[in-house]
Design a protein around this motif. Structure first.
Motif, PDB file in Angstrom:
ATOM      1  N   LEU A 170       0.819  -1.207   0.000  1.00 57.90           N
ATOM      2  CA  LEU A 170       0.000   0.000   0.000  1.00 57.90           C
ATOM      3  C   LEU A 170       0.857   1.263   0.000  1.00 57.90           C
ATOM      4  CD1 LEU A 170      -2.882  -1.014   2.444  1.00 57.90           C
ATOM      5  CD2 LEU A 170      -2.945  -0.914  -0.051  1.00 57.90           C
ATOM      6  N   GLU A 172       3.851   3.167  -1.732  1.00 53.10           N
ATOM      7  CA  GLU A 172       4.573   3.080  -3.003  1.00 53.10           C
ATOM      8  C   GLU A 172       6.072   3.237  -2.807  1.00 53.10           C
ATOM      9  OE1 GLU A 172       3.331   6.113  -5.676  1.00 53.10           O
ATOM     10  OE2 GLU A 172       3.689   7.769  -4.287  1.00 53.10           O
ATOM     11  N   ARG A 188       0.247   4.851  -1.844  1.00 54.14           N
ATOM     12  CA  ARG A 188      -0.106   4.942  -3.261  1.00 54.14           C
ATOM     13  C   ARG A 188      -1.357   5.823  -3.411  1.00 54.14           C
ATOM     14  NH1 ARG A 188       2.425   0.849  -6.189  1.00 54.14           N
ATOM     15  NH2 ARG A 188       3.401  -0.746  -4.872  1.00 54.14           N
ATOM     16  N   VAL A 191      -5.620   4.265  -3.166  1.00 51.15           N
ATOM     17  CA  VAL A 191      -5.832   2.941  -2.575  1.00 51.15           C
ATOM     18  C   VAL A 191      -7.094   2.955  -1.726  1.00 51.15           C
ATOM     19  CG1 VAL A 191      -3.449   2.133  -2.625  1.00 51.15           C
ATOM     20  CG2 VAL A 191      -4.220   3.536  -0.713  1.00 51.15           C
ATOM     21  N   ARG A 251      -1.601  10.977   2.918  1.00 51.01           N
ATOM     22  CA  ARG A 251      -0.842   9.937   2.225  1.00 51.01           C
ATOM     23  C   ARG A 251       0.521   9.672   2.839  1.00 51.01           C
ATOM     24  NH1 ARG A 251      -0.178  11.047  -3.841  1.00 51.01           N
ATOM     25  NH2 ARG A 251       1.082   9.155  -3.565  1.00 51.01           N
ATOM     26  N   ARG A 317     -10.855  -4.129  -6.334  1.00 51.77           N
ATOM     27  CA  ARG A 317     -10.315  -2.831  -5.942  1.00 51.77           C
ATOM     28  C   ARG A 317      -8.901  -2.934  -5.372  1.00 51.77           C
ATOM     29  NH1 ARG A 317     -15.856  -2.530  -3.842  1.00 51.77           N
ATOM     30  NH2 ARG A 317     -17.040  -1.008  -5.087  1.00 51.77           N
ATOM     31  N   TRP A 319      -5.005  -2.940  -4.958  1.00 54.91           N
ATOM     32  CA  TRP A 319      -4.082  -2.021  -5.632  1.00 54.91           C
ATOM     33  C   TRP A 319      -3.309  -2.707  -6.752  1.00 54.91           C
ATOM     34  CZ3 TRP A 319       1.155  -2.847  -5.963  1.00 54.91           C
ATOM     35  CH2 TRP A 319       1.705  -3.780  -5.094  1.00 54.91           C
ATOM     36  N   ASN A 320      -3.130  -4.033  -6.666  1.00 59.02           N
ATOM     37  CA  ASN A 320      -2.381  -4.774  -7.678  1.00 59.02           C
ATOM     38  C   ASN A 320      -3.276  -5.832  -8.333  1.00 59.02           C
ATOM     39  OD1 ASN A 320      -0.046  -5.334  -9.155  1.00 59.02           O
ATOM     40  ND2 ASN A 320       0.713  -6.825  -7.664  1.00 59.02           N
TER      41      ASN A 320
END
Length: 659
Positions: A170, A172, A188, A191, A251, A317, A319-320
């Motif tokens: 989560l 980056e 990221r 997310v 973030r 949903r 992230w990857n």
């Protein structure tokens, strides 16, 4: 995360529950009306009987102890061992030979389509023989619960596939200050949790303060994070927030440590630090959230039928999400081991792990060339043995504990298990820094030394009261219980076995002054000696409930060494401190180490993109299915026809779809 386990010979807790009828699979497999293997089932019955009941036969005992009965007053002589253990192996091998020619599943039923490119679709199903209590990342503390917890939840960082390299999740990216005391993580963009709600730095604050608050969650993982500034003040209630945790913007997450910690990124990759949604947790309450979790992982909870099945669905949903191919993962719960393997052979399960395979199954697989391409073996990072509660008699006496360490015939036990395990003489497995094969203090099998220690303890004629040994339920727990029961009877310790299901076992083992002796172990969370020693033996790991220090062992000198090692910057000096700490444990003997694991896995031919991970047990989140499947026999006949009659004779069919 800690993996304290009610082990049964390198196994997860044994729970011989029922199993649902075989069903038509999403892969298009035909309904299997009867998944039984009569021959192998007969073998398992015979083997189980010999291993449980055959030990009482009046056969000669081991080695130089043949015919010798120690003078232990009214305590009965020990059951015979060597011939029984040899007979177990012989029985298995003879039965396997008889079974092979009539086994209804000598090869896989289905092959893959032959695609080299991953694609989406299908459901992977595998099973465990115990139930679980929670999928709350702050509480999930055993290997079985760890599987769905890893799939449903996600944290800032994770491990790269197949390695122990820490990589972004989560977050980056992150930065570490020059002094190693400040970590800054950057989330990221965009997310979200599986319910679509945004993830911000405040969600991490909520999740971590929930994890570290003992008045709310008695998390067994909390002590891992004690180097965060303000840890003690927050834990004691003197501060409403964790001072070392900052969230300067939505973030960014900043963590300040009191000292540099060389394992901190490993700690951040543990499931404990996964983010949870405050709104959902507060609405459901902590207990219900553990049963109806919402996370940010690659899969989301679709259905949980306690003691039966957990169904997880791909999280669109995540992230990857582009690297997640399966539609669903189904975990069948409380399925007896022999039923797991029969269902696997029938094509009803897609993956069989180390704890799905009995010794007979293991030997059968290794002897079968059609299945062999799909078998994976991996040196394990699990240490198994016996916990002795240092607060409860007779194990509050160090001499009794030392006697137990001398009484275990580890090599004999390994032979009785067809060498599916390796004898262990100390805490750290061979793959972990700090392991020493030549340590003169290492535990060993020595009956004379064991009897001397019993005399020093004041029990020259044996312990008068029976000792209760807690085990995971099931066949393998019973086998190991019998083997060790016989070993301890040699030195005058009479053992009564107490099998328990996983949920009862875990709740009881961590409760103070409750369990005298237990068959347990530790599965690596990250490749460092600190992970094996701190959660199990540091006095800070002792709690009245949910204690991860199950021996309730406390030694100020050990604590000092561990605290120094945690912040030591020089690698050689740091490992030396952990070795000194291990020596203290070898002298004080809160555990009798018994084995390290050898992991064996087998998949159906159409399961692709999977390899065992060195940290995450049974993680198939990024696997894919080579669909549609093909019937094995039809594919073999087509292959032979394409070669012609002479070619078919010269070129035996090679399984397609092997990794």
């Amino acid at each position: 995360m800690p993996h304290a386990r009610p082990l049964a010979g390198g196994d997860v807790p044994r729970h011989d529950g029922g199993v649902a009828a075989l069903r038509h699979r999403a892969h298009g497999h035909p309904h299997a009306a009867d998944a039984r293997r009569p021959g192998a089932g007969a073998l398992r019955g015979a083997l189980g009987h010999r291993e449980r009941d055959g030990r009482l036969l009046p056969l000669p005992s081991r080695g130089g102890d043949v015919g010798h009965q120690p003078a232990l007053g009214a305590v009965p002589g020990p059951p015979p061992l060597t011939a029984v253990r040899a007979s177990l192996v012989a029985t298995a091998l003879l039965a396997l030979g008889a079974v092979a020619c009539r086994d209804p599943y000598p090869h896989p039923r289905f092959l893959g389509a032959g695609s080299a490119t991953p694609h989406r679709g299908g459901t992977i199903r595998f099973a465990f023989d115990s139930d679980l209590n929670t999928i709350d990342p702050a509480l999930a503390n055993d290997t079985v619960a760890g599987v769905p917890t890893r799939l449903v939840h996600e944290g800032l960082v994770n491990y790269a596939p197949g390695t122990t390299a820490v990589v972004p999740a989560l977050a980056e990216r992150w930065e570490v200050s020059p002094d190693g005391r400040t970590y800054t993580f950057h989330l990221r963009p965009g997310v979200v949790f599986s319910d679509g709600s945004a993830i911000t730095s405040d969600d991490f604050r909520y999740s971590w303060e929930r994890l570290l608050n003992p008045r709310r969650i008695p998390s067994p993982g909390a002590e891992n994070y004690r180097l965060i500034v303000g840890f003690d003040e927050f834990r004691s209630g003197r501060s409403p927030h964790l001072a070392g945790l900052e969230t300067p913007d939505p973030r960014t997450v900043v963590l300040h440590l009191t000292d540099a910690d060389r394992t901190f990124l490993y700690l951040m990759a543990m499931r404990f630090t996964s983010v949870v949604p405050r709104r959902v947790v507060e609405a459901l309450g902590d207990e219900r959230f553990g049963q109806r979790p919402v996370g940010a992982g690659p899969y989301l909870m679709e259905r949980w039928e306690p003691n039966t099945r957990i169904t997880l669905r791909r999280n669109p949903r995540f992230w990857n999400a582009s690297h997640i191919y399966l539609d669903r993962i189904e975990l069948d719960l409380s399925v007896a081991r022999h039923l797991q393997f029969m269902r696997f052979l029938a094509g009803e399960l897609d993956y069989a792990h180390n704890y799905s395979l009995s010794t007979a199954d293991y030997l059968w697989l290794l002897s079968n060339r059609s299945w062999r391409p799909y078998v994976v073996r991996q040196p394990g990072t699990l240490i198994g043995g016996f916990m002795m509660n240092t607060e409860m008699a007779p194990f509050d006496n160090v001499h009794v504990r030392r006697a137990v360490t001398y009484a275990l015939d580890r090599e004999g036990i390994a032979r009785a298990r067809n060498n599916r395990i390796s004898p262990a003489w100390s805490l750290y497995p061979p793959t972990i820094p700090g392991y020493r094969a030549d340590n003169p203090l290492r535990q060993r099998f020595d009956l004379d030394a064991a009897r001397r220690e019993m005399a020093l303890a004041g029990y020259p004629n044996g312990v008068p009261e029976e000792v209760t040994l807690w085990l995971g339920e099931g066949e393998t727990g019973s086998i190991y219980g019998d083997l060790v029961q016989a070993d301890l009877r040699r030195i005058g310790i009479r053992v009564r076995q107490r099998p328990a299901s996983g949920s009862i076992y875990y709740a009881t083992l961590g409760r103070r002054r409750t369990v005298q002796l237990a068959f347990t172990g530790w599965q690596m969370d990250f490749p460092d000696p600190s992970n094996f020693i701190e959660p199990n033996f540091h006095s800070r790991s002792i709690q009245d409930e949910q204690s991860s220090n199950h021996a309730f062992y406390s030694n100020p000198r050990l604590d000092q060494l561990l605290d120094r090692a945690k912040v030591e910057g020089d690698t050689a000096a740091r490992i030396g401190l952990y070795q000194q700490a291990e020596d203290i444990l070898l002298r004080d003997a809160p555990w009798a180490y018994m084995y390290t694991s050898l992991n064996i896995f087998v998949t159906q031919p159409y399961v692709r993109g999977w390899a065992p991970h060195p940290v995450w047990s049974d993680y198939l989140g990024e696997a894919w299915l080579d669909l549609p499947t093909r019937d094995w026999v039809a594919a073999r006949h087509a292959h032979q026809r394409s070669l012609g009659s002479l070619g078919a004779l010269a070129n035996p069919f090679t399984p397609m779809g092997a990794r």
